[in-house]
Design a protein around this motif. Structure first.
Motif, short mmCIF file in Angstrom:
data_model
loop_
_atom_site.label_atom_id
_atom_site.label_comp_id
_atom_site.label_asym_id
_atom_site.label_seq_id
_atom_site.Cartn_x
_atom_site.Cartn_y
_atom_site.Cartn_z
N ASP A 37 0.86 -1.19 0.00
CA ASP A 37 0.00 0.00 0.00
C ASP A 37 0.89 1.24 0.00
OD1 ASP A 37 -3.19 0.39 0.78
OD2 ASP A 37 -1.97 2.13 1.31
N ILE A 38 0.33 2.36 -0.45
CA ILE A 38 1.07 3.62 -0.42
C ILE A 38 1.24 4.13 1.01
CG2 ILE A 38 -0.93 5.14 -0.68
CD1 ILE A 38 0.84 6.79 -2.68
N ASN A 39 0.33 3.73 1.89
CA ASN A 39 0.41 4.11 3.30
C ASN A 39 1.34 3.12 4.02
OD1 ASN A 39 -0.03 4.56 6.08
ND2 ASN A 39 -2.09 5.34 5.69
N ALA A 40 2.61 3.49 4.10
CA ALA A 40 3.63 2.57 4.61
C ALA A 40 3.37 2.15 6.04
CB ALA A 40 5.01 3.21 4.48
N ASP A 41 3.05 3.11 6.90
CA ASP A 41 2.85 2.79 8.31
C ASP A 41 1.65 1.87 8.52
OD1 ASP A 41 5.04 4.32 8.97
OD2 ASP A 41 3.87 6.10 9.48
N LYS A 42 0.56 2.18 7.83
CA LYS A 42 -0.66 1.41 8.03
C LYS A 42 -0.52 -0.01 7.50
CE LYS A 42 -5.69 1.91 7.76
NZ LYS A 42 -6.80 2.79 7.30
N VAL A 43 0.13 -0.17 6.35
CA VAL A 43 0.26 -1.52 5.79
C VAL A 43 1.23 -2.35 6.62
CG1 VAL A 43 2.17 -1.23 4.11
CG2 VAL A 43 0.24 -2.75 3.60
N ALA A 44 2.20 -1.70 7.24
CA ALA A 44 3.10 -2.43 8.14
C ALA A 44 2.33 -2.94 9.35
CB ALA A 44 4.24 -1.52 8.58
N GLU A 45 1.41 -2.13 9.86
CA GLU A 45 0.58 -2.55 10.98
C GLU A 45 -0.32 -3.73 10.60
OE1 GLU A 45 -1.58 0.91 12.13
OE2 GLU A 45 0.18 1.98 12.88
N VAL A 46 -0.86 -3.69 9.38
CA VAL A 46 -1.71 -4.78 8.92
C VAL A 46 -0.92 -6.09 8.85
CG1 VAL A 46 -2.99 -5.67 6.92
CG2 VAL A 46 -3.34 -3.31 7.67
N ALA A 47 0.28 -6.02 8.29
CA ALA A 47 1.10 -7.23 8.21
C ALA A 47 1.43 -7.77 9.59
CB ALA A 47 2.38 -6.93 7.43
N LYS A 48 1.78 -6.88 10.50
CA LYS A 48 2.10 -7.31 11.87
C LYS A 48 0.89 -7.94 12.53
CE LYS A 48 3.95 -5.54 16.26
NZ LYS A 48 4.44 -4.34 16.97
N ALA A 49 -0.27 -7.35 12.31
CA ALA A 49 -1.50 -7.87 12.92
C ALA A 49 -1.86 -9.25 12.39
CB ALA A 49 -2.66 -6.90 12.69
N ASN A 50 -1.33 -9.61 11.23
CA ASN A 50 -1.66 -10.90 10.61
C ASN A 50 -0.57 -11.94 10.74
OD1 ASN A 50 -4.36 -10.99 9.07
ND2 ASN A 50 -3.59 -8.94 8.62
N ALA A 51 0.44 -11.66 11.56
CA ALA A 51 1.55 -12.62 11.72
C ALA A 51 1.06 -13.95 12.28
CB ALA A 51 2.62 -12.03 12.62
N ASP A 52 0.22 -13.91 13.31
CA ASP A 52 -0.29 -15.14 13.90
C ASP A 52 -1.19 -15.89 12.92
OD1 ASP A 52 1.07 -14.66 16.23
OD2 ASP A 52 -0.64 -13.79 17.29
N ARG A 53 -1.98 -15.15 12.17
CA ARG A 53 -2.87 -15.78 11.18
C ARG A 53 -2.04 -16.55 10.16
NH1 ARG A 53 -7.04 -12.14 9.86
NH2 ARG A 53 -8.84 -13.44 9.41
N ALA A 54 -0.96 -15.95 9.70
CA ALA A 54 -0.10 -16.62 8.72
C ALA A 54 0.50 -17.89 9.29
CB ALA A 54 1.00 -15.66 8.25
N ARG A 55 1.05 -17.80 10.50
CA ARG A 55 1.68 -18.98 11.11
C ARG A 55 0.67 -20.10 11.31
NH1 ARG A 55 4.77 -15.04 13.95
NH2 ARG A 55 3.17 -14.87 15.57
N ALA A 56 -0.55 -19.76 11.69
CA ALA A 56 -1.57 -20.77 11.96
C ALA A 56 -1.91 -21.58 10.72
CB ALA A 56 -2.83 -20.11 12.51
N ALA A 57 -1.82 -20.94 9.55
CA ALA A 57 -2.18 -21.63 8.31
C ALA A 57 -0.96 -22.14 7.55
CB ALA A 57 -2.99 -20.70 7.42
N GLY A 58 0.24 -21.91 8.11
CA GLY A 58 1.43 -22.42 7.48
C GLY A 58 2.03 -21.53 6.41
N GLY A 59 1.63 -20.26 6.39
CA GLY A 59 2.17 -19.33 5.41
C GLY A 59 3.06 -18.28 6.02
N LYS A 60 3.47 -17.34 5.20
CA LYS A 60 4.30 -16.22 5.64
C LYS A 60 3.62 -14.91 5.25
CE LYS A 60 8.52 -18.84 4.59
NZ LYS A 60 9.73 -18.85 3.70
N VAL A 61 3.99 -13.83 5.95
CA VAL A 61 3.43 -12.53 5.64
C VAL A 61 4.54 -11.50 5.64
CG1 VAL A 61 2.86 -12.00 8.06
CG2 VAL A 61 1.62 -10.85 6.21
#
Length: 265
Positions: A37-61
Motif C-alpha cells: 500500500d502507499i500508506n507505509a505505516d498502516k500496511v506495516a501494521e496490517v502485516a504485523k496484525a496478521n503474523a499469527d494468522r499466517a503462522r496458523a495456516a502455514g504461510g508467511k506474511v
C-alpha cells in the motif's frame, strides 16, 4: 491444505478495505502474502496484525510500501516478495481511488489523479508481475479489481467509471498477450461494499451536493441490489481466493461480477 497453500501472493491497496480482506482470506487458505500500500505505516501494521494468522495456516506474511504509478516502486515491491517467498505466483492489482465530481465540474487534475492510479497503476502492475512470472518460467495469475462502474457510467464519478472500463480492457488485452506464458489475467467487479473508501465517497458526494445526509448515497446506490443489502469485504473474498487458486486455472480474460445482483449484464 488450503486452496492456495504454497502460493505466493501480492495484494496492492491492502492497508484497508477489500485489499486487506483479500490478503487475510489468502492467508487463511495457506498462502504467503505481501500486503502492499502507499500508506507505509498502516500496511506495516496490517502485516504485523496478521503474523499469527499466517503462522496458523502455514504461510508467511510481509509488507511493502508502493505507489502503483511508480514503476521502480512496483518493481521493488515484486522483488521484495520474490526474495522473501522465493517466487511470485499471484498478483492482485487492487489499489484504487475515487474522488466524485459532478460531470460538468470534472477537471483535468481530477481525471489524471484517478486514471493514473486506477488505469496506469494496473497496467504497470500487470507488466511487472508478468516480467517476474516469465522469468520464473512457471506461469502465474494476475487479478485486477474492476467495479460495477466498469459496466455503466454514473454522472458524478465519470473518471472513476472510465478508469474501471480501462481495467476491463487491460484485463482482456493482458489475457491475450500473456496466455503464451501460461499467465492468466482475470478480474472481479464489486458493487457497493461497506469500506473506508465508500465512507469517503459518501462525504465527497455530500460536499458536491449529490446527497444531503450521511449514508444517503449508499442507500440510493444499493436500492436495486437483489440480495437486499450492501456487501461486506468478506462477501468478496470467496471469489478472490478462487481466482488465486488452481480452481480457476482455465479462466482468463474474464471479469466476475460480485454485486449482489445490482448490475445484470
Amino acid at each position: 491444505m488450503g486452496r492456495v497453500s504454497g502460493r505466493s501472493c501480492i495484494v496492492t491497496g491492502a492497508a484497508q478495505g477489500i485489499g486487506r480482506a483479500i490478503g487475510e482470506a489468502l492467508l487463511d487458505e495457506g498462502a504467503d502474502v505481501c500486503f502492499a500500500d502507499i500508506n507505509a505505516d498502516k500496511v506495516a501494521e496490517v502485516a504485523k496484525a496478521n503474523a499469527d494468522r499466517a503462522r496458523a495456516a502455514g504461510g508467511k506474511v510481509t509488507h511493502a510500501a508502493v505507489n502503483v504509478t511508480d514503476r521502480a516502486q512496483v518493481r521493488a515491491m515484486i522483488a521484495h516478495a520474490a526474495v522473501t517467498f522465493g517466487k511470485v505466483d499471484v498478483v492482485f492489482n487492487n489499489a484504487g481511488v475515487n474522488k466524485p465530481m459532478n460531470f460538468m465540474d470534472v477537471t483535468e487534475d481530477n481525471w489524471r489523479f484517478i486514471m493514473d492510479i486506477n488505469g496506469l497503476g494496473v497496467l504497470i502492475g500487470m507488466q511487472e508481475a508478468a516480467r517476474q512470472m516469465i522469468a520464473q518460467g512457471s506461469g502465474g495469475k494476475i487479478v485486477n479489481t474492476a467495479s460495477i462502474a466498469s459496466r455503466q457510467g454514473f454522472d458524478n464519478v465519470a473518471p472513476y467509471c472510465a478508469s474501471k472500463w480501462a481495467v476491463v480492457s487491460l484485463t482482456q488485452s493482458g489475457a491475450r498477450d500473456l496466455a503464451k506464458h501460461d499467465i492468466t489475467v482475470t478480474g472481479f467487479a464489486p458493487g457497493v461494499v461497506a469500506t473506508e473508501m465508500w465512507e469517503e465517497v459518501d462525504r465527497d458526494l455530500m460536499s458536491i451536493g449529490a446527497s444531503e445526509r450521511p449514508g444517503q448515497a449508499m442507500e440510493e446506490f444499493s436500492a436495486d441490489i437483489l440480495k437486499g443489502r450492501v456487501a461486506q469485504p468478506v462477501d468478496i473474498t470467496g471469489t478472490t481466493t478462487f481466482l488465486a487458486s488452481r480452481d480457476s486455472d482455465y479462466m482468463t480474460g474474464q471479469i466476475v461480477m460480485i454485486d449482489g445482483g445490482m448490475t445484470l449484464v
